[in-house]
Design an enzyme around this catalytic site. Structure first.
Site, PDB file in Angstrom:
ATOM      1  N   THR A 125     -12.529  -1.639  -3.566  1.00 29.38           N
ATOM      2  CA  THR A 125     -12.628  -2.607  -3.316  1.00 29.38           C
ATOM      3  C   THR A 125     -13.588  -2.843  -1.476  1.00 29.38           C
ATOM      4  O   THR A 125     -13.862  -1.808  -1.294  1.00 29.38           O
ATOM      5  CB  THR A 125     -11.315  -3.332  -2.326  1.00 29.38           C
ATOM      6  N   TYR A 177      -1.797  -1.474   9.721  1.00 29.47           N
ATOM      7  CA  TYR A 177      -1.874  -1.424   8.447  1.00 29.47           C
ATOM      8  C   TYR A 177      -0.746  -0.772   7.535  1.00 29.47           C
ATOM      9  O   TYR A 177      -0.087  -1.299   7.361  1.00 29.47           O
ATOM     10  CB  TYR A 177      -3.511  -1.045   7.593  1.00 29.47           C
ATOM     11  N   SER A 201       0.833  -1.458   0.227  1.00 27.13           N
ATOM     12  CA  SER A 201      -0.069  -0.326  -0.889  1.00 27.13           C
ATOM     13  C   SER A 201       0.760   1.691  -0.038  1.00 27.13           C
ATOM     14  O   SER A 201       1.907   1.270   1.169  1.00 27.13           O
ATOM     15  CB  SER A 201      -0.764  -0.134   1.502  1.00 27.13           C
ATOM     16  N   LYS A 226       1.906  -2.744   6.112  1.00 24.90           N
ATOM     17  CA  LYS A 226       3.046  -2.615   4.531  1.00 24.90           C
ATOM     18  C   LYS A 226       4.434  -2.564   4.181  1.00 24.90           C
ATOM     19  O   LYS A 226       4.814  -2.667   3.253  1.00 24.90           O
ATOM     20  CB  LYS A 226       2.283  -1.612   4.299  1.00 24.90           C
TER      21      LYS A 226
END
Length: 320
Positions: free
Chosen positions: A239, A204, A178, A208
């Site tokens: 998404t 997150y 990401s 990443k």
């Protein structure tokens, strides 16, 4: 790519919003590297984790369209079967198999890898796509923080266990990371995020960043096996993960978000095009290699990088 288009591409990238959204995709697609050959993956085998929705599903569709037999690796076999049936209705000649594996669970990874190795002598493409962005800190049954287990430990173990199959095929490994990793650094002092206030978005981004570094490290270790390793970020795509985990972001950016197919484009290109086979360890976006830090004097501390690798070995028990 000419000098003018390189400047435009770089401006889009540094400006973030136009580069990461469908604006960047639309502009860059007019001058980026050529598409893979229509039969580039005919007779080849691919494994895609998190394959039943979002980027994983879009990746599965396009890999199958290029001729690959795609193993759709999912936590929920029923959802996987539904996704496979829907894709098969769109692509009647697609070769698709559903495999059960919870990437965050190391025992599940070992079970899947062992079964795959028994049935298949080689693997051409391994796509680490499965993702997680929990709002609160939680741990797996094995005691690992969920985002670390899903993005780092599980993919690390799966890569190592499937190394012989990848080596046989001179295959490719792709980490789907990401752009959020630009905002994070390696945290070797607290990889399990036990200290301070836990924030899902920060966890997150941290993991990443770890993926990008691990891709570089695996690239060095696997070069003698003929295996290439890449990481890529898809930009901002519409998404289920974005909708469910970041509803505010989705509401603000909704009209500018890329489609899942647009987000998956570089994943598929890295898996099938000729150009990526000539390099390893790069971080890609929209078919071009990108810097891993925005500022040239930034870097990952060498000790932190070593600690990350050592952590993965210790937690997974992988024999390198």
């Amino acid at each position: 790519m000419g000098a003018a288009t390189k400047i435009l591409d770089t401006v889009l990238d540094r400006a973030v919003v136009p580069g990461y959204t469908k604006i960047g995709f639309s502009v860059r697609s007019k001058f980026w590297a050529p598409d893979p050959a229509p039969d580039a993956l005919a007779g080849k085998t691919a494994v895609v984790t998190g394959a039943n929705s979002g980027l994983g599903r879009a990746t599965t569709v396009d890999l199958a369209r290029l001729g690959a037999t795609v193993h759709m690796i999912v936590r929920d076999p029923a959802k996987g079967e539904r996704a496979r049936d829907e894709i098969a209705a769109e692509l009647p000649n697609a070769h698709l198999e559903v495999g059960e594996c919870d990437v965050s669970n190391l025992a599940s990874v070992r079970t899947f890898a062992s079964a795959f190795a028994e049935r298949h002598g080689s693997l051409d493409v391994l796509v680490h796509n499965a993702g997680s962005l929990p709002p609160e800190r939680s741990e797996t049954a094995e005691g690992n923080e969920v985002t670390l287990a899903t993005h780092v430990l599980g993919p690390f173990l799966l890569t190592g266990l499937l190394r012989p199959a990848l080596a046989t095929a001179k295959g490719r490994v792709i980490f789907v990371t990401s752009g959020g990793m630009y905002a994070a650094r390696l945290h070797s002092e607290d990889p399990q995020y036990r200290q301070g206030e836990y924030k899902g978005g920060k966890a997150y981004a941290r993991t990443k960043r770890m993926q990008v570094v691990l891709a570089e490290q695996w690239a060095q270790r696997l070069t003698d096996d003929g295996i290439s390793v890449h990481s890529t970020h898809p930009g901002w795509a519409d998404t289920p993960g974005v909708t469910g985990s970041l509803p505010g972001f989705n509401k603000v950016m909704g009209s500018l978000l890329r489609t899942p197919a647009q987000g998956a484009d570089t994943i598929v290109w890295l898996a099938a095009a000729d150009q990526p086979s000539h390099s390893s360890g790069g971080f890609w976006h929209d078919r071009r290699m990108r810097p891993t830090h925005y500022l040239p004097w930034q870097h990952d501390d060498p000790q932190d990088r070593k600690d990350l690798w050592d952590l993965c070995v210790a937690e997974t028990g992988l024999v390198i």
